[in-house]
Design a protein around this motif. Structure first.
Motif, mmCIF file in Angstrom:
data_model
loop_
_atom_site.group_PDB
_atom_site.id
_atom_site.type_symbol
_atom_site.label_atom_id
_atom_site.label_comp_id
_atom_site.label_asym_id
_atom_site.label_seq_id
_atom_site.Cartn_x
_atom_site.Cartn_y
_atom_site.Cartn_z
ATOM 1 N N VAL A 19 0.780 -1.094 0.025
ATOM 2 C CA VAL A 19 -0.143 0.106 -0.045
ATOM 3 C C VAL A 19 0.863 1.298 -0.055
ATOM 4 N N HIS A 20 0.255 2.193 -0.779
ATOM 5 C CA HIS A 20 1.072 3.753 -0.512
ATOM 6 C C HIS A 20 0.291 4.721 -0.054
ATOM 7 N N PHE A 21 0.658 4.981 1.096
ATOM 8 C CA PHE A 21 -0.182 6.080 1.791
ATOM 9 C C PHE A 21 0.535 7.437 1.741
ATOM 10 N N ARG A 22 1.677 7.539 1.033
ATOM 11 C CA ARG A 22 2.559 8.781 0.512
ATOM 12 C C ARG A 22 2.627 9.596 1.740
ATOM 13 N N GLU A 23 2.800 9.232 2.952
ATOM 14 C CA GLU A 23 3.447 10.302 3.957
ATOM 15 C C GLU A 23 4.842 9.403 4.408
ATOM 16 N N ALA A 51 7.961 2.392 0.809
ATOM 17 C CA ALA A 51 8.986 3.233 1.315
ATOM 18 C C ALA A 51 9.269 4.438 0.327
ATOM 19 N N ASN A 52 8.289 4.412 -0.844
ATOM 20 C CA ASN A 52 8.894 5.611 -1.802
ATOM 21 C C ASN A 52 8.002 6.812 -1.433
ATOM 22 N N THR A 53 8.246 7.314 -0.226
ATOM 23 C CA THR A 53 7.681 8.617 -0.016
ATOM 24 C C THR A 53 8.815 9.851 0.047
ATOM 25 N N ASP A 108 12.111 -1.635 -2.188
ATOM 26 C CA ASP A 108 12.096 -0.567 -2.924
ATOM 27 C C ASP A 108 11.182 -0.370 -4.118
ATOM 28 N N ASP A 109 10.159 0.243 -3.771
ATOM 29 C CA ASP A 109 8.993 0.201 -4.873
ATOM 30 C C ASP A 109 9.531 1.025 -6.230
ATOM 31 N N GLY A 110 8.609 0.565 -7.321
ATOM 32 C CA GLY A 110 9.025 1.461 -8.612
ATOM 33 C C GLY A 110 10.192 1.202 -9.339
ATOM 34 N N LYS A 111 11.077 0.261 -8.710
ATOM 35 C CA LYS A 111 12.485 0.091 -9.433
ATOM 36 C C LYS A 111 12.765 -1.561 -8.761
ATOM 37 N N LYS A 211 -2.191 3.720 -17.366
ATOM 38 C CA LYS A 211 -0.871 3.322 -16.689
ATOM 39 C C LYS A 211 -0.993 3.115 -15.384
ATOM 40 N N VAL A 212 -0.432 1.832 -15.360
ATOM 41 C CA VAL A 212 0.119 1.143 -14.176
ATOM 42 C C VAL A 212 1.228 0.231 -14.195
ATOM 43 N N ASN A 213 2.122 0.372 -13.014
ATOM 44 C CA ASN A 213 3.357 -0.595 -12.882
ATOM 45 C C ASN A 213 2.974 -1.829 -12.015
ATOM 46 N N PRO A 214 3.129 -3.267 -12.353
ATOM 47 C CA PRO A 214 3.348 -3.698 -13.625
ATOM 48 C C PRO A 214 2.082 -3.199 -14.576
ATOM 49 N N THR A 239 -2.976 -4.906 -3.027
ATOM 50 C CA THR A 239 -3.622 -4.064 -3.968
ATOM 51 C C THR A 239 -2.705 -3.266 -4.694
ATOM 52 N N ASP A 240 -1.298 -2.932 -4.342
ATOM 53 C CA ASP A 240 -0.549 -1.873 -4.769
ATOM 54 C C ASP A 240 -1.174 -0.617 -4.808
ATOM 55 N N HIS A 241 -2.049 -0.341 -3.737
ATOM 56 C CA HIS A 241 -2.929 1.043 -3.692
ATOM 57 C C HIS A 241 -2.160 1.952 -3.921
ATOM 58 N N ALA A 242 -2.014 2.905 -5.470
ATOM 59 C CA ALA A 242 -1.357 3.860 -5.520
ATOM 60 C C ALA A 242 -2.085 5.202 -6.162
ATOM 61 N N PRO A 243 -2.332 5.858 -4.875
ATOM 62 C CA PRO A 243 -3.294 7.033 -4.995
ATOM 63 C C PRO A 243 -2.688 8.177 -5.975
ATOM 64 N N HIS A 244 -3.105 8.786 -6.848
ATOM 65 C CA HIS A 244 -2.482 10.044 -7.547
ATOM 66 C C HIS A 244 -3.612 11.055 -7.838
ATOM 67 N N THR A 245 -3.192 12.118 -7.889
ATOM 68 C CA THR A 245 -4.286 13.247 -8.369
ATOM 69 C C THR A 245 -4.306 13.120 -9.789
ATOM 70 N N ALA A 253 1.740 9.632 -14.339
ATOM 71 C CA ALA A 253 2.053 8.949 -13.069
ATOM 72 C C ALA A 253 1.690 7.420 -13.210
ATOM 73 N N PRO A 254 2.302 6.310 -12.878
ATOM 74 C CA PRO A 254 1.488 5.014 -12.920
ATOM 75 C C PRO A 254 0.820 4.816 -11.642
ATOM 76 N N GLY A 255 -0.059 3.955 -11.837
ATOM 77 C CA GLY A 255 -0.680 3.605 -10.545
ATOM 78 C C GLY A 255 -2.341 3.641 -10.745
ATOM 79 N N ILE A 256 -3.028 2.694 -9.565
ATOM 80 C CA ILE A 256 -4.308 2.940 -9.449
ATOM 81 C C ILE A 256 -4.650 2.923 -7.933
HETATM 82 C C1 NCD Z 1 3.753 3.107 -7.845
HETATM 83 C C2 NCD Z 1 3.601 4.328 -7.082
HETATM 84 O O1 NCD Z 1 2.551 5.358 -7.492
HETATM 85 O O2 NCD Z 1 3.947 4.514 -6.102
HETATM 86 N N1 NCD Z 1 2.841 3.010 -8.962
HETATM 87 C C3 NCD Z 1 2.278 1.865 -9.333
HETATM 88 O O3 NCD Z 1 1.845 2.008 -10.673
HETATM 89 N N2 NCD Z 1 2.484 0.779 -8.979
HETATM 90 C C4 NCD Z 1 5.177 3.213 -8.395
HETATM 91 C C5 NCD Z 1 5.613 2.219 -9.189
HETATM 92 O O4 NCD Z 1 5.714 1.078 -8.592
HETATM 93 O O5 NCD Z 1 6.153 2.579 -10.297
#
Ligand code: NCD
Ligand code: ZN
Ligand code: ZN
Ligand code: ZN
Length: 358
Positions: A19-23, A51-53, A108-111, A211-214, A239-245, A253-256
């Motif tokens: 999960v990504h809570f972005r803080e 940890a990709n805050t 190390d998320d995103g890479k 757009k989402v990774n993978p 879920t790889d919960h990846a909230p974006h604006t 920005a990739p993610g759902i």
């Molecule tokens: C991730 C994110 O938004 O933190 N997005 C995603 O699509 N899973 C970063 C990433 O893994 O590229």
């Protein structure tokens, strides 16, 4: 309370390993409060935060700040990952010596971690300290043409390093047939490996342009993943919960934003279609992910925390991101008709989400 419909089921609440809570740093996308509300609304009471805050979480200082915030919001339990490489860049991993409880995982998320030698060292450190190392091999794309090969190669490599080190390796968002085949082989061999699959990778194919990774994969990949779920190779739905604006999404920005649609996507594509039963889904959404974190949750029984979710499996409804508690309304599934609605979530016996309050 009297429920007026058939199809009401009580289950252990869900645990999300990814999960990504972005803080800190990206709170305009999500913060611990909005993320916690989103998790509870999705039926989750435990989350494992990436940890990709900004700055990346590479110290116990940041871990402690996050844990304090999560505690004061008080809706869910959380674990905070520490990055594998310091600052999620370069080849410095000496910060790992300072990691203590309550950290369970490195990530190390995103890479992926590009250097094999460095990844091996990190795994040896994990083995020594009893930590789980999360592999984002399938984020290792180099270019659009060779991404699949690069990702599959890194999956294969990380499994070899798992054999070499004996560390507990957890493969994130497994989505290709090749990756799940390698993992199946590794498990048959008895390697210390677990793996997770994301709901969106089961629910939709690459005919969806989002757009989402993978990335979204082919039908043949989905079939291989579902076969592996049936065989018990897949340990967890995450879920790889990846909230974006919406502005960040426009800029690529990739993610759902996925934590509020996880149960319906899984229920609709796995149970409703007859691939697995609800008990099996509960196993990979609750019991097994909790077990990977080493916590006594995800089952209903003596000594198990009363984290429960009440779901309606009969009601067919439309996904509406405007109702998301998450700040991220980014989903390609708006308007989709799905089964499996979370009605009420209990955390330690207390209601933390109730659909009646919406
Ligand atoms: C991730 C994110 O938004 O933190 N997005 C995603 O699509 N899973 C970063 C990433 O893994 O590229
Ligand atoms: Zn990832
Ligand atoms: Zn990713
Ligand atoms: Zn992620």
């Amino acid at each position: 309370r009297v429920f007026d419909a058939l199809g009401i089921v009580v289950m252990p609440a869900f645990t999300d390993l990814h999960v990504h809570f972005r803080e800190p740093g990206f709170t305009y996308k999500e913060d611990i409060e909005s993320g916690s509300r989103a998790a509870a609304r999705g039926g989750y009471t435990t989350v494992n935060l990436m940890a990709n805050t900004n700055p990346p979480c590479s110290s116990m200082d940041i871990v402690n700040q996050v844990m304090e915030r999560v505690g004061s919001v008080g809706l869910v339990d959380a674990f905070q990952c520490v990055s594998i490489t310091s600052g999620m860049q370069g080849d410095e991993i000496s910060h790992l010596d300072l990691i203590t409880e309550p950290v369970k995982c490195l990530s190390d998320d995103g890479k992926g971690v590009a250097s094999s030698g460095l990844m091996l060292k990190a795994m040896q450190k994990c083995k020594e300290k009893g930590l789980v190392i999360m592999s984002h091999a399938e984020d290792a794309s180099i270019s659009k043409d060779d991404y699949r090969l690069a990702e599959n190669l890194m999956t294969w490599r990380d499994l070899q390093l798992c054999r070499e080190s004996g560390a507990h390796l957890h493969m994130c968002h497994v989505s290709t047939k090749e990756a799940i085949d390698y993992i199946t082989q590794a498990k048959l061999e008895g390697l210390n490996v677990t793996c997770e699959v994301a709901p969106h990778h089961i629910y939709a194919t690459d005919s969806l342009d989002y757009k989402v990774n993978p990335p979204f994969r082919k039908m043949s990949d989905i079939e291989a993943i579902i076969a592996a779920i049936k065989l018990g190779i897949v340990d967890a739905i995450a879920t790889d919960h990846a909230p974006h604006t919406s502005e960040d999404k426009r800029q690529g920005a990739p993610g759902i934003s996925g934590i509020e649609t996880s149960f319906p996507l899984c229920y609709t594509s796995l149970v409703k279609k007859g691939h697995i039963d609800l008990c099996k889904l509960s196993d990979i959404m609750s019991r097994r992910p909790a077990e990977i974190l080493g916590i006594n949750k995800g089952r209903i029984g003596v000594g198990c925390e009363a984290d429960l979710v009440i779901v309606d499996i009969e009601d067919c409804y439309e996904i509406d991101p405007q109702k998301f508690a998450s700040k991220g309304k980014n989903t390609p599934f708006a308007g989709d008709k799905v089964y499996g609605k979370v009605l009420i979530t209990f955390k330690s016996g207390r209601i933390v989400y109730d659909y009646k309050d919406e």
